[in-house]
Design an enzyme around this catalytic site. Structure first.
Site, mmCIF file in Angstrom:
data_model
loop_
_atom_site.group_PDB
_atom_site.id
_atom_site.type_symbol
_atom_site.label_atom_id
_atom_site.label_comp_id
_atom_site.label_asym_id
_atom_site.label_seq_id
_atom_site.Cartn_x
_atom_site.Cartn_y
_atom_site.Cartn_z
ATOM 1 C CE LYS A 169 -3.353 2.928 0.664
ATOM 2 N NZ LYS A 169 -4.294 3.304 -0.388
ATOM 3 C CE LYS A 238 -0.995 7.259 6.848
ATOM 4 N NZ LYS A 238 -1.771 6.225 6.195
HETATM 5 P P1 NDP Z 1 -9.834 10.245 8.598
HETATM 6 O O1 NDP Z 1 -8.862 11.249 9.014
HETATM 7 O O2 NDP Z 1 -11.023 10.644 7.801
HETATM 8 O O3 NDP Z 1 -10.414 9.440 9.870
HETATM 9 C C1 NDP Z 1 -9.550 8.950 10.836
HETATM 10 C C2 NDP Z 1 -10.303 8.086 11.828
HETATM 11 O O4 NDP Z 1 -9.392 7.698 12.863
HETATM 12 C C3 NDP Z 1 -11.459 8.811 12.518
HETATM 13 O O5 NDP Z 1 -12.442 7.863 12.853
HETATM 14 C C4 NDP Z 1 -10.774 9.365 13.764
HETATM 15 O O6 NDP Z 1 -11.665 9.598 14.842
HETATM 16 C C5 NDP Z 1 -9.877 8.206 14.110
HETATM 17 N N1 NDP Z 1 -8.746 8.615 14.939
HETATM 18 C C6 NDP Z 1 -7.838 9.586 14.690
HETATM 19 N N2 NDP Z 1 -6.940 9.652 15.688
HETATM 20 C C7 NDP Z 1 -7.297 8.707 16.588
HETATM 21 C C8 NDP Z 1 -6.764 8.301 17.834
HETATM 22 N N3 NDP Z 1 -5.665 8.859 18.346
HETATM 23 N N4 NDP Z 1 -7.388 7.304 18.510
HETATM 24 C C9 NDP Z 1 -8.497 6.740 18.006
HETATM 25 N N5 NDP Z 1 -9.063 7.075 16.830
HETATM 26 C C10 NDP Z 1 -8.451 8.045 16.118
HETATM 27 O O7 NDP Z 1 -9.002 9.106 7.821
HETATM 28 P P2 NDP Z 1 -9.484 8.138 6.645
HETATM 29 O O8 NDP Z 1 -10.729 7.439 7.032
HETATM 30 O O9 NDP Z 1 -9.413 8.870 5.359
HETATM 31 O O10 NDP Z 1 -8.248 7.109 6.640
HETATM 32 C C11 NDP Z 1 -8.126 6.022 7.526
HETATM 33 C C12 NDP Z 1 -6.990 5.144 7.012
HETATM 34 O O11 NDP Z 1 -7.326 4.675 5.700
HETATM 35 C C13 NDP Z 1 -5.650 5.905 6.874
HETATM 36 O O12 NDP Z 1 -4.591 5.073 7.201
HETATM 37 C C14 NDP Z 1 -5.620 6.287 5.385
HETATM 38 O O13 NDP Z 1 -4.299 6.471 4.917
HETATM 39 C C15 NDP Z 1 -6.333 5.077 4.760
HETATM 40 N N6 NDP Z 1 -6.958 5.304 3.463
HETATM 41 C C16 NDP Z 1 -7.803 6.388 3.237
HETATM 42 C C17 NDP Z 1 -8.374 6.571 1.993
HETATM 43 C C18 NDP Z 1 -9.295 7.725 1.671
HETATM 44 O O14 NDP Z 1 -9.644 7.897 0.483
HETATM 45 N N7 NDP Z 1 -9.728 8.517 2.646
HETATM 46 C C19 NDP Z 1 -8.094 5.647 0.875
HETATM 47 C C20 NDP Z 1 -7.304 4.516 1.252
HETATM 48 C C21 NDP Z 1 -6.738 4.379 2.483
HETATM 49 P P3 NDP Z 1 -12.402 11.013 15.046
HETATM 50 O O15 NDP Z 1 -13.720 10.878 14.337
HETATM 51 O O16 NDP Z 1 -12.552 11.129 16.514
HETATM 52 O O17 NDP Z 1 -11.507 12.081 14.458
#
Ligand code: NDP
Length: 294
Positions: A169, A238
């Site tokens: 990835k 990242k």
């Molecule tokens: P977001 O930033 O939209 O969401 C992050 C999630 O993680 C939220 O639910 C957030 O909670 C939670 N979170 C953040 N910090 C913490 C913490 N310290 N403890 C617990 N929960 C936490 O990210 P994405 O959904 O976009 O991405 C998630 C993963 O998927 C990443 O690794 C990203 O690289 C990967 N990804 C994303 C894609 C995309 O198109 N968006 C595509 C492919 C992979 P809260 O609601 O409280 O902020």
């Protein structure tokens, strides 16, 4: 199947929606209102703690920004590890790093199985249930994980032992980053020289310079001037960092990835944590004093 899902972010939410349609789902999110909203709108229960989300679940899925948050989530009396039942399977869909995942797998060894299973295809792919899933784990664990991942994945590939999915990835996203920057630079130069942006993109898409960026991202976000927020630039930064570390670990010189990493880190500092990844092109535009629209 009883499934716990932790991390209802931009991509986690549409992935969890598919599971809610067919499984007995419990969700947890750091900002608790998001989990409560999800449970109200879908066939799912909201858990108050990671421990509660894991309790009684056969499979637990995490989808957080980095492996660091996943590892931390395991800790403490209300943490994920305290709720994991013996024989459960933890699938981490975070785009994480191989080293931390190997450490997590080792920590749970003998009690709980672990697979890293990051996804590709964006929010639209998650909504359509057509994600590519890159899996790292033992072969028999992959056979347990595959039917679960098929809820939101179309191409589900076993890449090797724990960490292999994350490595795959990270390289994929590093290639996206390099291309995004190069396309932005090339188009900015063409538009400054008087070429129409729309025509330039059409020519690229009929030529050998075409890519996911020129065929999808640029027409949908840059030419249109829409700039939707689906995948944060901070997360792409990242991913390039993980790819650079992986190249170092495998003793491959990667000057192009190093440069992309530096450019992204600068852009992240300037645009902030919420900016979308395509906004790197906005920065290139701003510095060049030009707009790529058409
Ligand atoms: P977001 O930033 O939209 O969401 C992050 C999630 O993680 C939220 O639910 C957030 O909670 C939670 N979170 C953040 N910090 C913490 C913490 N310290 N403890 C617990 N929960 C936490 O990210 P994405 O959904 O976009 O991405 C998630 C993963 O998927 C990443 O690794 C990203 O690289 C990967 N990804 C994303 C894609 C995309 O198109 N968006 C595509 C492919 C992979 P809260 O609601 O409280 O902020």
């Amino acid at each position: 199947m009883r499934i716990g899902f932790l991390g209802l972010g931009a991509i986690g939410t549409p992935m969890a929606r598919h599971l809610a349609k067919r499984d007995s789902l419990t969700v947890w999110n750091r900002t608790t209102e998001r989990a409560a909203d999800f449970a109200r709108l879908h066939r799912a229960r909201a858990a108050g703690t990671p421990r509660e989300a894991a309790a009684g679940a056969e499979v637990i899925i995490t989808c957080l920004p980095t492996s660091r948050e996943v590892e931390t989530l395991l800790d403490g009396p209300d943490g994920l590890e305290a709720g994991l039942q013996p024989g459960a399977l933890l699938i981490d869909c975070t785009s994480g790093d191989p080293g931390t995942s190997r450490r997590i797998a080792q920590r749970l060894r003998g009690r709980v199985s672990f697979a890293d299973a990051p996804v590709s295809g964006g929010v639209s792919g998650a909504e359509a249930g057509t994600l590519t899933v890159m899996v790292g784990c033992d072969a028999e664990i992959f056979e347990r994980a595959r039917p679960v991942l098929s809820a939101f994945g179309k191409r589900i590939e076993h890449l090797g032992p724990v960490g292999a999915g994350h490595a795959m990835k990270a390289i994929n996203n590093a290639l996206l980053a390099v291309n995004l920057i190069a396309v932005g630079e090339g188009l900015a130069a063409l538009v400054k020289a008087g070429v129409s942006a729309g025509t330039a993109v059409e020519v690229l898409n009929g030529s050998s310079g075409r890519s996911f960026v020129t065929e999808g991202l640029v027409p949908e976000r840059v030419l249109s001037g829409r700039w939707p927020q689906t995948f944060r630039l901070a997360l792409l930064d990242k991913d390039v960092g993980i790819a650079r570390a992986f190249a170092k670990e495998t003793q491959v010189e990667a000057p192009l990835l190093d440069l992309a990493g530096r450019i992204l880190a600068e852009a992240r500092a300037e645009l902030g944590e919420a900016a979308d990844h395509a906004e790197i092109i906005r920065l290139i535009e701003r510095r060049a004093g030009v707009e790529i629209r058409g």
